[in-house]
Every structure is written in structure tokens, then in C-alpha cells.
Motif scaffolding. Structure first.
Motif, PDB file in Angstrom:
ATOM      1  N   SER A 175      65.846  49.113 -66.379  1.00  0.00           N
ATOM      2  CA  SER A 175      65.215  48.045 -65.590  1.00  0.00           C
ATOM      3  C   SER A 175      64.818  48.557 -64.210  1.00  0.00           C
ATOM      4  N   GLU A 176      65.699  49.330 -63.589  1.00  0.00           N
ATOM      5  CA  GLU A 176      65.399  49.896 -62.266  1.00  0.00           C
ATOM      6  C   GLU A 176      64.213  50.845 -62.337  1.00  0.00           C
ATOM      7  N   ALA A 177      64.191  51.705 -63.359  1.00  0.00           N
ATOM      8  CA  ALA A 177      63.083  52.643 -63.494  1.00  0.00           C
ATOM      9  C   ALA A 177      61.767  51.912 -63.731  1.00  0.00           C
ATOM     10  N   TRP A 178      61.817  50.831 -64.529  1.00  0.00           N
ATOM     11  CA  TRP A 178      60.598  50.070 -64.792  1.00  0.00           C
ATOM     12  C   TRP A 178      60.067  49.427 -63.512  1.00  0.00           C
ATOM     13  N   ALA A 179      60.962  49.002 -62.655  1.00  0.00           N
ATOM     14  CA  ALA A 179      60.549  48.339 -61.418  1.00  0.00           C
ATOM     15  C   ALA A 179      60.064  49.316 -60.359  1.00  0.00           C
ATOM     16  N   THR A 180      60.654  50.514 -60.302  1.00  0.00           N
ATOM     17  CA  THR A 180      60.373  51.416 -59.174  1.00  0.00           C
ATOM     18  C   THR A 180      59.607  52.673 -59.568  1.00  0.00           C
ATOM     19  N   GLU A 181      59.617  53.026 -60.848  1.00  0.00           N
ATOM     20  CA  GLU A 181      58.953  54.265 -61.274  1.00  0.00           C
ATOM     21  C   GLU A 181      58.083  53.992 -62.499  1.00  0.00           C
ATOM     22  N   ARG A 182      57.341  52.912 -62.453  1.00  0.00           N
ATOM     23  CA  ARG A 182      56.578  52.452 -63.607  1.00  0.00           C
ATOM     24  C   ARG A 182      55.623  53.525 -64.143  1.00  0.00           C
ATOM     25  N   ASP A 183      54.910  54.175 -63.257  1.00  0.00           N
ATOM     26  CA  ASP A 183      53.934  55.152 -63.718  1.00  0.00           C
ATOM     27  C   ASP A 183      54.602  56.278 -64.506  1.00  0.00           C
TER      28      ASP A 183
END
Length: 656
Positions: free
Chosen positions: A135-143
Motif C-alpha cells: 500500500s505504501e509503495a502504491w501511494a509513494t512509488e506508483r511509477d
């Protein structure tokens, strides 16, 4: 209750009471992920999967874990037995990313379905950390996450191809036997170490190959499994696999496909050897199928669970005290010695899995003890049954029951095969197209995949060869026409899904066997048999082209090409075609038919009945007597009117 309460899959229904807001696989879930702008969490398993149950109890039934799943993801639950195509593409991704696969399979994917992280079973604490991290990666490192998914899809697009070639020759099957001998366990049977799976398709190949070395490996494995804990010594039928190298302790789930394949192999072993053990195991396994797996509609259920009362294997294991309680002191001691039940136990909590290392001197007492223990065991809480009917696995069961019934002279087994075929014909097949599953006599919405078409065609052709009822030949032909129209890959092989099927991020295609024959090899076998009955060059050429990949597998990976090798043996033998002309109710016709069944070389096709099959055209009784014609590619030898002459002809090297 979540959305799964409306599912037809027993596995999905097991999760209908979870606090997780599950979706079934479909556009609704993808649209919801796009609307919420969150990733997909795709959880794949099946009803008899022990570790699927463990993860469900630990995580999916836990309100805190469910809250994290619902807040951060659109969650999709998939029954891999209903959707083998979805399972295949995500398993490819999982093994590519982690180096291993298995179930439950847990995949995180973009709203478009592209996988970017995957694994199998996760304990609850680990799973919660993973949910938070994704969830954190999706929010902050989407690309980066989306790019990872695209890279996985691109990498998978270039994998999975094997070189094709012409029909393999004898040198290829001989190389396969050498490769198998290199991993054969001479002490305990089977191939490789623990865990050990029943190598059903390899055993069929070895029996068909028939050299002393091939036969030795097959017979040693068949006997070791039949005497081990993987075989239910009371009720018949085989568990999914042995956790050890000696076949002692099984993973207790029982699958329809394993038992259908093994039933056919044991019947063929009996035909080749006359082994009393082979006959007993075939009889008991067929009895188990009819007693425990048959549905009210005449089909066969998919699986029995490994667990009962929350414990794996509880239904099947025994202690010496339990044996004495049922049988008394003297007979209880006899049973403990015969079945290897000790005070220390071979399983958990001092319990033992029943084995039969050797037949005791007092066979009558053994039979009585088995019957009493089976009756006593019936009072225990039974494992759950997944009662959906899968087309492919019912096709395997139809072939096994039809041939076993004919070989052992048991018409009720042939009748059971006919009833299952009737269910498929009524419920699963329409206009040459096939639906994969049904439950309670109602078809599911999942389109058939290649193995469904091929295995059902195989079963119907076997049923025709036993009964002479030409409608089964005709139904098989329609299914194989669809295979040739919808599944080819343009290079001699087949995709696992039709060209008008649902588009996934990858079109699955795997020529290698797994727990069942690969769709490609199963198609090759059915096409070859149909060509032998019909004279169709188109079907013969398609079968030979599909077998071309066997050469690339035989000398290093023969364990994954067992059915392809078995079909290759049939192709190299002709296959032999036997046309039996005579009145169906004439005992002389029946005697010729039985002789053909008992002496048949690998992959032999048998035609009989009142016409409707090209192999029968122009072939009739001789001077009023029923006659048998032995042919290859429709070129026949002189007709024979006695079973002895037919047997001699089929067993000469020139005929087989």
C-alpha cells in the motif's frame, strides 16, 4: 456474507463468510480497482488445499487483516480448478519472481491485471507487513510499481517456447527411458526424492514402451505406491502425494484426476502382467470413485479435502489402541502388524498411516479386518468434498472406468462411464463448445480450456471402443474440430485457451505435463485415436505436429513429458486399428472384442457396432461369422474369426 455467497465454486463458498470484501474474477473487480485507484490482490487456491485453509483461518477470517485488505486493495478470490487459465498466467509470474510456486498463491497486480509482486502462503504477521508495504509503495512509488508490472509481463512474453520437430522416433523414447532411469529410486520406487507425486503419465509410457528396464521401473513404482500410505488401504484411492520418499505419509487430499489416471494405469498393468495386486488396486480404486466421488447427476466430484475436524489426515490415521477397540486384542495386534501401526506412530500425535508392506499369510483375516475398520471409520467426521464436476477430469474418469470395466468384466463400471459421458453431453457440451464446470447439474460460466476438450474427447473415444456406441465417436469428433479451429498456435502446437476466450495479460501455453497430461499432449492423443478411427489425415498430421516437442524434453526432462511419450508409443505402433464386425448380441462378437481389448498394443483403437465410424465401412462378417480386421492406416490384414487368431496377430512384432 460477502459477494462470494453467490458463487458456484465450493472453494469460493468456503470464503463467503470472510470479513474480506472478496470479488470473483471478472470485469467488476477490475472496474472497481480502476475506480478506487488501488491495486488488485488476487488470491488463488482450491478447496482441498491444506495451506489455503491455514491462510484463510489466520488472515482472511481475521478482522484486522481483512480491514487492511479492504482498505488498500480490491480482493479477488480464484478457484484454480475453475479458472486454470488465470492460475497458469499468475503462476508463471509467481515462479518467475520468486523461483517457486504453490497454493495458496498471492499476487499483487495493477488495476489492469499486470502482476508486480507475488508469493504463496504468508503467515499473518508477515502478510500484514506485506499489505502495509505494498500500500505504501502504491501511494509513494506508483511509477516504479507499474513499471515493475510491465517488466514482468514483457519478460513472460518471451518464455515458455520449446523447439518443435517431426514425430519422435524410437531413439527418442529410448533416451527418455535412460533419463528416467537416472532419477529412479531403486530402493523405494518413483523418481527423485521427497515429496513424491504419483508419476501417472510416466508409468503409462513405461508400460507402453515395454522393455525390461521400463517395465521394472513401472512395476516397482506401482507396487510401492499400492503398498504405501499414499494408497488408502481401507477404502481404496490415492492421496495427492507422499511427503516422504518412501510413500509412507501422504498429503491426504484425494483428487479425481490422480485416481482416474492411476486407475487406468493399474488396469493396464494387470492386462500386461496378470498381477493380483494390480487387479485389487484397480477394483478398489474404481469402487472408491463410485462410492465417494460420484454425484447424483452421474458425474464425478473434484476432490476430497485433506482435513477433517480441523486436522489434516484425522479421518485416515490410527493408533494401536484404536485398532484394539474396534477389533479386540488379538485381531487388533494382527492389524497393527499388517498395516505398520506402531506405538510411536508414523504421523502426528502417535498416529500411523496404514500401509501394507507385504500380504500376510492369512488373507481372509486381512479382508475381514479391512472391512471392519472401514465400517468403523465411516463413523468418523468425513473430509469435505468439492462436488463441482470438471469436464477434463471427468473425461479421464470416463476413459479409466470404461476400460477397467471392459478389461475386468465389470459392466457396472462401463455403465458409470456412460452416465458421466451423458452428463457432459447434456450439461457441458453445446454446438461443439465445452463449459469447464458444473455443479448440481447446472453448468458454470467458465469456458473449457484445451485439456477439457482433449480429455473429454479421449474419454468418449475410449467409451466408444468399449461400447460400440457411435454417438461418443461423433461427440469426440465435434470437440476435436473445435480444437483444430480455435486452439492452434500456428507452429504445430496449441494454446491452452481458445482464440475467442477471455484475454489475459498472457495467453497460456505449456506443453509439459503437471498433475494431469498437458493440454497439448492430451490433444495429440485424442487426435491420433480419432484419426485411426476416421482415416483423417488432418487429425493425424495435427497429432504428429503436437508431438514434435517431445524430442526436446525426452532426454533431460522426461518426467514432464510422460503423456507425450505414451502417445508417441501409440503413434510408432501405428496405432493398431481393430474393426470387429458382427452382431452386438452374438457371443462370438463379444469374444473377439475381449480378445482385442486384452491383447491390444499401445494406443490401439477398436471399432465395433452398427456402423457410423469409417474404420467399419466395408468390413463385415465372414461366411456369416463375426470377424476381426487388424489394420494400420486403414490397410488391413486378412480377417480373423477366432479369438486365438486375433490374439496371436495382435501380439506378433509385426502387429505391435
Amino acid at each position: 456474507m460477502n459477494r462470494l455467497q453467490h458463487a458456484t465454486s465450493p472453494y469460493l463458498l468456503q470464503h463467503a463468510g470472510n470479513p474480506v470484501d472478496w470479488f470473483e474474477w471478472g470485469e467488476e473487480a477490475f472496474a472497481e480497482a480502476r475506480r478506487r485507484d488501488v491495486p488488485l490482490l488476487v488470491s488463488v487456491g482450491y478447496s482441498a488445499c491444506h495451506w489455503c485453509h491455514v491462510m484463510a483461518h489466520e488472515s482472511f477470517e481475521d478482522p484486522g487483516t481483512a480491514r487492511m485488505m479492504n482498505d488498500g486493495f480490491v480482493n479477488i478470490k480464484v478457484d484454480r480448478e475453475e479458472r486454470p487459465d488465470v492460475d497458469a498466467v499468475y503462476m508463471n509470474a509467481t515462479t518467475a519472481m520468486t523461483g517457486q510456486g504453490g497454493w495458496p498463491m498471492t499476487v499483487f497486480a495493477t488495476p489492469g491485471g499486470e502482476p508486480f509482486y507475488a508469493g504463496t502462503y504468508f503467515p499473518r504477521a508477515h502478510f500484514q507487513r506485506l499489505l502495509a508495504g505494498v500500500s505504501e509503495a502504491w501511494a509513494t512509488e506508483r511509477d516504479a510499481v507499474v513499471s515493475q508490472g510491465a517488466k514482468v509481463v514483457a519478460a513472460l512474453a518471451g518464455t515458455g517456447t520449446l523447439p518443435d520437430g517431426p514425430l519422435p522416433g524410437r531413439e527418442v523414447t529410448e533416451a527418455a527411458v535412460r533419463d528416467l532411469a537416472g532419477t529412479f529410486d531403486t530402493a523405494r520406487g518413483g523418481f527423485g526424492g521427497a515429496p513424491k507425486f504419483p508419476p501417472s503419465m510416466v508409468l503409462e509410457f513405461l508400460l507402453r514402451h515395454g522393455t525390461p528396464e521400463a517395465t521394472r521401473m513401472a512395476e516397482a513404482t506401482l507396487e510401492a505406491m499400492a503398498r504405501g500410505g499414499i494408497y488408502d488401504q481401507l477404502g481404496g484411492g490415492f492421496a495427492r502425494y507422499s511427503v516422504d520418499a518412501g510413500w509412507v505419509v501422504p498429503h491426504f487430499e484425494k483428487m479425481l484426476y490422480d485416481n482416474a489416471l492411476l486407475l487406468r494405469v493399474y488396469a493396464h498393468w494387470w492386462r500386461a502382467s496378470g498381477s493380483p495386486l494390480a487387479r485389487r488396486v484397480a477394483l478398489e480404486t474404481a469402487g472408491w470413485l463410485l462410492r465417494e466421488m460420484r454425484t447424483p447427476e452421474g458425474g464425478f466430484a473434484s476432490a476430497l479435502d485433506a482435513d477433517s475436524e480441523g486436522e489434516e489426515g484425522r479421518f485416515y490415521v490410527w493408533t494401536p489402541a484404536q485398532l484394539r477397540e474396534v477389533l479386540g486384542a488379538e485381531r487388533g495386534a494382527f492389524a497393527a502388524a499388517a498395516f505398520g501401526v506402531t506405538e510411536e506412530g508414523t504421523f502426528e500425535h502417535g498416529t500411523s498411516v496404514l500401509r501394507l508392506p507385504a500380504d500376510p499369510d492369512d488373507r481372509n483375516m486381512l479382508d475381514d479386518v479391512r472391512a471392519e475398520l472401514l465400517t468403523a471409520r465411516a463413523g468418523r467426521v468425513r473430509p469435505g468434498r468439492d462436488d463441482k464436476v470438471v469436464a477434463a477430469w471427468n473425461g479421464l474418469a470416463i476413459a479409466a472406468l470404461a476400460e477397467t470395466g471392459a478389461l475386468l468384466g465389470l459392466p457396472h463400471l462401463v455403465d458409470a462411464a456412460r452416465e458421466a459421458a451423458g452428463l457432459l453431453d447434456r450439461v457441458h457440451i453445446s454446438g461443439g463448445r465445452l463449459l469447464r464446470t458444473s455443479r448440481d447439474g447446472r453448468a458454470g460460466g467458465n469456458a473449457g480450456v484445451l485439456e477439457d476438450y482433449a480429455d473429454v474427447a479421449e474419454g468418449l473415444l475410449a467409451l466408444y471402443g468399449v461400447t460400440g456406441e457411435s454417438r461418443w465417436y461423433e461427440r469426440a469428433g465435434a470437440l476435436l474440430d473445435t480444437v483444430l479451429a480455435r486452439f492452434p498456435d500456428g507452429a504445430g502446437g496449441f494454446y491452452d485457451t481458445p482464440d475467442d476466450g477471455e484475454r489475459l495479460f498472457q495467453r497460456p501455453q505449456d506443453p509439459t505435463d503437471n498433475a494431469t497430461p498437458s493440454g497439448r499432449f492430451a490433444a495429440a492423443g485424442a487426435l491420433l485415436s480419432y484419426a485411426a478411427l476416421s482415416g483423417s489425415a488432418r487429425h493425424r498430421e495435427a497429432a504428429e505436429a503436437a508431438l514434435g516437442v517431445v524430442t526436446a524434453l525426452a532426454d533431460r526432462h522426461a518426467r514432464f513429458a510422460g503423456w507425450g511419450l505414451a502417445v508417441t508409443e501409440a503413434a510408432l505402433a501405428g496405432p493398431v486399428e481393430v474393426a470387429i464386425a458382427g452382431a452386438p448380441d452374438d457371443p462370438r462378437t463379444a469374444a473377439l472384442h475381449r480378445a482385442a481389448l486384452m491383447a491390444a498394443p499401445p494406443g490401439t483403437v477398436i471399432a465395433l457396432g452398427d456402423g457410423g465410424v469409417p474404420l467399419m465401412e466395408g468390413r463385415g462378417p465372414v461366411n456369416g461369422e463375426p470377424a476381426a480386421f487388424v489394420c494400420r492406416r486403414f490397410t488391413c490384414r486378412a480377417p480373423m474369426t477366432t479369438p486365438a487368431d486375433l490374439t496371436r496377430e495382435l501380439r506378433t512384432p509385426a502387429a505391435g
